[in-house]
Design a protein around this motif. Structure first.
Motif, PDB file in Angstrom:
ATOM      1  N   ASP A 286      -4.357 -18.901 -27.629  1.00  0.00           N
ATOM      2  CA  ASP A 286      -5.794 -18.764 -27.384  1.00  0.00           C
ATOM      3  C   ASP A 286      -6.485 -19.826 -28.228  1.00  0.00           C
ATOM      4  OD1 ASP A 286      -8.482 -18.094 -27.309  1.00  0.00           O
ATOM      5  OD2 ASP A 286      -8.110 -15.931 -27.356  1.00  0.00           O
TER       6      ASP A 286
ATOM      7  N   GLY B 136      -9.461 -20.877 -28.290  1.00  0.00           N
ATOM      8  CA  GLY B 136     -10.738 -20.476 -28.854  1.00  0.00           C
ATOM      9  C   GLY B 136     -10.562 -19.783 -30.197  1.00  0.00           C
ATOM     10  N   ARG B 137      -9.541 -18.971 -30.315  1.00  0.00           N
ATOM     11  CA  ARG B 137      -9.270 -18.303 -31.585  1.00  0.00           C
ATOM     12  C   ARG B 137      -8.775 -19.293 -32.626  1.00  0.00           C
ATOM     13  NH1 ARG B 137      -6.101 -12.790 -29.991  1.00  0.00           N
ATOM     14  NH2 ARG B 137      -6.829 -12.083 -32.033  1.00  0.00           N
TER      15      ARG B 137
ATOM     16  N   ARG C  71      -9.719 -22.442 -32.717  1.00  0.00           N
ATOM     17  CA  ARG C  71     -10.915 -23.191 -33.094  1.00  0.00           C
ATOM     18  C   ARG C  71     -11.719 -22.459 -34.168  1.00  0.00           C
ATOM     19  NH1 ARG C  71     -14.465 -27.037 -31.154  1.00  0.00           N
ATOM     20  NH2 ARG C  71     -16.682 -26.591 -31.418  1.00  0.00           N
TER      21      ARG C  71
ATOM     22  N   ALA D 171     -12.800 -15.572 -29.497  1.00  0.00           N
ATOM     23  CA  ALA D 171     -13.449 -16.714 -28.885  1.00  0.00           C
ATOM     24  C   ALA D 171     -12.506 -17.262 -27.838  1.00  0.00           C
ATOM     25  CB  ALA D 171     -13.761 -17.799 -29.922  1.00  0.00           C
ATOM     26  N   THR D 172     -13.019 -17.870 -26.792  1.00  0.00           N
ATOM     27  CA  THR D 172     -12.158 -18.394 -25.740  1.00  0.00           C
ATOM     28  C   THR D 172     -12.608 -19.781 -25.338  1.00  0.00           C
ATOM     29  OG1 THR D 172     -13.512 -17.402 -23.994  1.00  0.00           O
ATOM     30  CG2 THR D 172     -11.672 -16.100 -24.824  1.00  0.00           C
ATOM     31  N   ASP D 173     -11.687 -20.562 -24.842  1.00  0.00           N
ATOM     32  CA  ASP D 173     -11.984 -21.817 -24.186  1.00  0.00           C
ATOM     33  C   ASP D 173     -11.994 -21.505 -22.702  1.00  0.00           C
ATOM     34  OD1 ASP D 173     -10.385 -25.109 -24.101  1.00  0.00           O
ATOM     35  OD2 ASP D 173     -12.205 -24.342 -23.196  1.00  0.00           O
TER      36      ASP D 173
ATOM     37  N   THR E  33     -12.611 -28.581 -27.191  1.00  0.00           N
ATOM     38  CA  THR E  33     -12.632 -27.753 -25.986  1.00  0.00           C
ATOM     39  C   THR E  33     -13.029 -28.558 -24.772  1.00  0.00           C
ATOM     40  OG1 THR E  33     -14.966 -27.119 -26.167  1.00  0.00           O
ATOM     41  CG2 THR E  33     -13.370 -25.792 -27.414  1.00  0.00           C
TER      42      THR E  33
END
Length: 422
Positions: free
Chosen positions: A21, A23-24, A26, A6-8, A403
């Motif tokens: 990262d 997103g990771r 999160r 996952a990414t922001d 985010t």
């Protein structure tokens, strides 16, 4: 930490440059992926309580599944494993704060911790004519216990005022530390304004004047590196559920000489060495203050939370949240009729605000229908709101797992709701 993909998608900032990262990160927080009223959840109530990573949830589940037993009482294997895990969490917290483990009293949170100081340190010592100095920006948990003690001892409360931008008036604070002041209660970070108080300098000035310091660290410990040896306070209280840990957990750090001199706050099992009808010999600190069966599973989870935060890095967390706050402030500046309370430099990622023509509760209720969770009301800070002449505010508080996209969604929902309210 788990490693899902996952990414922001926001532009890189200090956190991204540090190789995290987000997103990771999160994805380690399962609750963030639920929907509310058919909208993706935007959780901006982190100053109230933080969400919990899977590692914390699994640690608590593991305790109940594998070694559920009471601590410090049994010699059997389960009891030994439970005690080891419980005391390991105390050591992890001590490492996080740069203090000795035997100076940390484990308890249900900041409220209990401050009450412990009030009834075990202040109540036996204060007398008529003594003064307790309390800042205007304190949470009720760092006001009400002192009022109760003052009523019983004849001591009085003196208020340390703030400036319009939400910073403490330090000159006035130091001038207020007159010889009759015996104790100063001050927040490390304001839960409503996000102001980060210079507690190291404040405690240094208090120490020069013989004033004992109690620092409320609830809004600081989850968001920045804390070194209590450098701060130099006498007491420091904090709560586990705001730092990715379970509810009903927290601790009081106190100088060893205070803990040794203070009488127990609550009597019962585990806080004693020997009991007879002629008298009781109490245990050594910190166990002297930990009567009864504690929240064992909660502290196992809190230990996992400390591991998680340490692995991520408190410096990275602080940089990430500063990056998110800058984005939030930039977007809110474009919302017509919006007033922000508190403009201290280098503040924490907490924004209290009102929108012209909208009551705080109405605004928060309509935002909830858009999937956005913020706090509205008085935030357990009545005297602070009185200073600004308002009855309530809305509060958006960020955490490292939020985010940039959520900020945009929040501001879009805010504009929509503002239109509905006219």
């Amino acid at each position: 930490m788990s490693m899902p993909h996952a990414t922001d998608a926001a532009a890189p900032g200090p956190g991204a440059q540090a190789g995290v990262d987000w997103g990771r990160v999160r994805a380690d927080f399962p609750l963030l992926y639920r929907s509310v009223h058919d909208h993706p959840l935007v959780y901006f109530d982190n100053a109230n309580t933080s969400q919990k990573p899977s590692a914390v949830i699994e640690a608590m589940d593991g305790y109940y599944r594998r070694f559920n037993a009471n601590v410090s009482r049994a010699v059997h294997q389960l009891g030994s494993e439970a005690t080891e895990a419980y005391e390991a969490s105390r050591k992890k917290l001590a490492g996080l704060l740069n203090v000795r483990a035997d100076e940390l009293v484990l308890c249900s949170g900041t409220t209990f911790a401050i009450n412990l100081v009030a009834y075990s340190w202040a109540l036996p010592r204060l007398k008529p004519g003594d003064v307790i100095l309390v800042s205007r920006m304190e949470h009720h948990a760092n006001i009400v216990p002192w009022q109760l003690v003052a009523e019983r001892t004849g001591a009085t409360i003196r208020v340390a005022e703030i400036n319009d931008d939400g910073t403490l008036d330090l000159d006035a604070l130091y001038a207020a530390m007159t010889p009759e002041v015996k104790l100063l209660a001050v927040a490390h970070v304001s839960n409503l304004l996000g102001t980060v108080n210079p507690v190291r300098a404040i405690c240094r000035e208090a120490r020069k004047r013989g004033v004992v310091t109690v620092v409320d660290g609830s809004q600081a410990v989850p968001h920045r590196r804390i070194d209590l040896a450098a701060i130099g306070c006498d007491f420091y209280a904090f709560t586990g559920h705001k730092m990715c840990g379970p509810t009903g957990t927290g601790a009081l750090w106190a100088r060893r000489e205070h803990l040794q001199a203070m009488p127990p706050f609550i009597g019962g099992g585990e806080m004693i060495r020997e009991v007879s009808f002629e008298g009781t010999v109490f245990n050594d600190p910190p166990h002297k203050f930990e009567a009864g069966t504690p929240n064992i599973a909660g502290f196992v989870g809190l230990g996992a939370a400390v591991d998680y935060l340490q692995a991520l890095g408190l410096e990275r967390i602080e940089a990430r949240e500063a990056e998110l706050l800058a984005h939030l402030n930039e977007e809110l500046a474009r919302v017509d009729g919006l007033r922000i309370f508190g403009h201290a430099p280098d503040k924490a990622a907490v924004v209290s605000f009102l929108v012209e023509g909208a009551h705080a509760h109405d605004l928060a209720t309509l935002l909830d229908l858009e999937g956005v969770a913020i706090r509205s009301g008085q935030h357990c800070a009545h005297p602070l709101l009185q200073f600004y002449g308002v009855a309530a505010t809305c509060r958006a508080s960020l955490a490292f797992y939020n985010t940039h996209e959520e900020i945009d969604a929040f501001v879009a929902a805010l504009r929509k709701v503002r239109g509905l309210l006219g």
